[in-house]
Motif scaffolding. Structure first.
Motif, short mmCIF file in Angstrom:
data_model
loop_
_atom_site.label_atom_id
_atom_site.label_comp_id
_atom_site.label_asym_id
_atom_site.label_seq_id
_atom_site.Cartn_x
_atom_site.Cartn_y
_atom_site.Cartn_z
N ARG A 34 48.47 30.67 124.57
CA ARG A 34 49.02 29.53 124.29
C ARG A 34 50.31 29.54 123.16
N LEU A 35 51.36 28.11 123.83
CA LEU A 35 52.84 27.98 123.30
C LEU A 35 52.10 26.43 122.74
N ARG A 36 52.14 25.95 122.15
CA ARG A 36 51.80 24.28 121.36
C ARG A 36 53.79 24.32 120.54
N VAL A 37 54.00 23.30 121.90
CA VAL A 37 55.24 22.58 121.31
C VAL A 37 55.49 21.84 121.24
N GLY A 38 55.17 20.93 120.18
CA GLY A 38 55.57 19.82 119.25
C GLY A 38 56.06 19.14 119.69
N GLY A 54 43.71 23.62 135.60
CA GLY A 54 42.34 24.74 135.15
C GLY A 54 42.71 25.71 136.36
N ARG A 55 42.45 24.34 137.25
CA ARG A 55 41.96 24.94 139.27
C ARG A 55 43.50 25.87 139.24
N ALA A 56 44.58 25.51 138.86
CA ALA A 56 45.57 25.96 138.82
C ALA A 56 45.83 27.12 138.64
N LEU A 57 45.61 26.83 137.07
CA LEU A 57 45.75 28.41 136.31
C LEU A 57 44.79 29.32 137.17
N HIS A 58 43.96 28.78 137.41
CA HIS A 58 42.50 30.26 137.80
C HIS A 58 42.84 30.82 139.31
N TYR A 59 43.60 30.19 140.31
CA TYR A 59 43.99 30.20 141.29
C TYR A 59 44.79 31.57 141.78
N TYR A 60 45.55 31.43 140.96
CA TYR A 60 46.86 32.18 140.44
C TYR A 60 46.57 32.88 139.86
N LEU A 61 45.96 32.70 139.02
CA LEU A 61 45.26 34.73 137.94
C LEU A 61 44.38 35.22 138.86
N LYS A 62 44.05 34.47 139.51
CA LYS A 62 42.98 35.54 141.00
C LYS A 62 43.91 35.89 141.99
N GLN A 63 44.98 35.25 142.73
CA GLN A 63 45.93 35.35 143.34
C GLN A 63 46.90 36.60 143.58
N GLU A 64 47.39 36.50 141.94
CA GLU A 64 48.56 37.87 141.26
C GLU A 64 47.68 38.56 140.62
N ASN A 65 46.52 38.81 140.57
CA ASN A 65 45.65 39.68 139.55
C ASN A 65 46.33 39.45 138.43
N PRO A 116 40.67 23.66 122.21
CA PRO A 116 42.22 22.31 122.81
C PRO A 116 42.17 21.90 121.89
N GLY A 117 41.94 21.28 121.13
CA GLY A 117 42.02 20.79 120.41
C GLY A 117 42.55 19.38 120.49
N GLY A 118 41.30 18.43 121.23
CA GLY A 118 41.71 17.22 122.19
C GLY A 118 42.70 17.25 123.26
N HIS A 119 42.78 18.28 123.56
CA HIS A 119 43.45 18.06 124.78
C HIS A 119 43.32 18.33 125.91
N ASN A 120 43.00 17.45 127.20
CA ASN A 120 42.53 17.10 128.01
C ASN A 120 43.23 18.85 128.83
N GLY A 121 44.67 18.86 128.96
CA GLY A 121 44.72 20.29 130.27
C GLY A 121 44.13 21.38 129.41
N LEU A 122 43.59 22.00 128.22
CA LEU A 122 43.43 22.98 128.15
C LEU A 122 41.66 23.13 127.59
N ARG A 123 41.38 21.50 127.77
CA ARG A 123 39.58 21.35 127.38
C ARG A 123 39.54 21.64 129.01
N ASN A 124 40.36 21.47 130.21
CA ASN A 124 39.94 22.31 131.42
C ASN A 124 40.18 23.44 131.93
N ILE A 125 41.21 23.77 131.38
CA ILE A 125 41.14 25.21 131.25
C ILE A 125 40.44 26.25 130.95
N ASP A 126 39.76 25.94 129.45
CA ASP A 126 38.54 26.70 129.29
C ASP A 126 37.32 26.85 130.04
N GLU A 127 37.09 25.49 130.39
CA GLU A 127 36.05 24.75 131.22
C GLU A 127 36.31 25.84 132.45
#
Length: 186
Positions: free
Chosen positions: A128-132, A69-80, A108-119
């Protein structure tokens, strides 16, 4: 129009072909096919690519999966980039290998990466594109499974599967989420 495509995974050669790196694999495959390159930047490897009049900004967080989530949030704001133009590409153990599931939002369905992004974002309102990757593991062996490499029979199918996921990403960016869902959800 700008889009933020975030492939989730863990950095380092020991994780390169693991199931948990499916998000990295999808964006890496797009880069290899279309000739754009990732560079190390703040919190992530990033790449920019123009496609059919759209500016696509790709992010592979270097924060490891659980702090994506840290990287996603940073670039979401940085790139507007508006949240409706964000797509997170991630592995999903609840989908069989070879299946894709694109959704405009969700838990997040138990996925820690998605959970952090949500937080970090304070919302679940992003695509989200979930790859089985399947769930062929014994009770208590989930971590070993997701951090394990694909078996040989799946490695043979993996390029076609990654191509299909990459096409879903491009459809999301050019034709919208509804068309992408209609074409790629199974």
């Amino acid at each position: 129009m700008k889009f933020l495509i975030v492939g989730l995974g863990n950095i380092g050669p020991e994780y390169a072909l693991t199931r948990h790196n499916a998000g990295f694999m999808v964006v890496d495959r797009l880069a290899a096919q279309h000739g754009f390159n990732f560079s190390m930047t703040r919190l992530a490897y990033t790449a920019k690519w123009q496609y059919k009049g759209k500016q696509l900004f790709f992010v592979k967080p270097t924060t490891y999966m659980n702090l994506s989530g840290r990287a996603l949030h940073y670039y979401l704001k940085q790139e507007n980039i508006p949240i409706e133009n964000v797509l997170v590409v991630t592995d999903d153990k609840d989908l069989p290998f070879g299946k894709l599931r694109l959704k405009p939002k969700g838990s997040p369905g138990g996925h820690n990466g998605l959970r952090n992004i949500d937080e970090v974002l304070g919302t679940q309102e992003y695509a989200r594109l979930r790859v089985g990757i399947g769930n062929n593991f014994s009770r208590g062996r989930q971590i070993d499974f997701v951090l394990g490499e694909f078996p040989e029979d799946e490695l043979i199918q993996l390029p076609d599967y990654l191509d299909k996921a990459g096409n879903a990403v491009l459809t999301f960016c050019t034709l919208g989420i509804q068309t992408a869902m209609n074409n790629y959800n199974q």
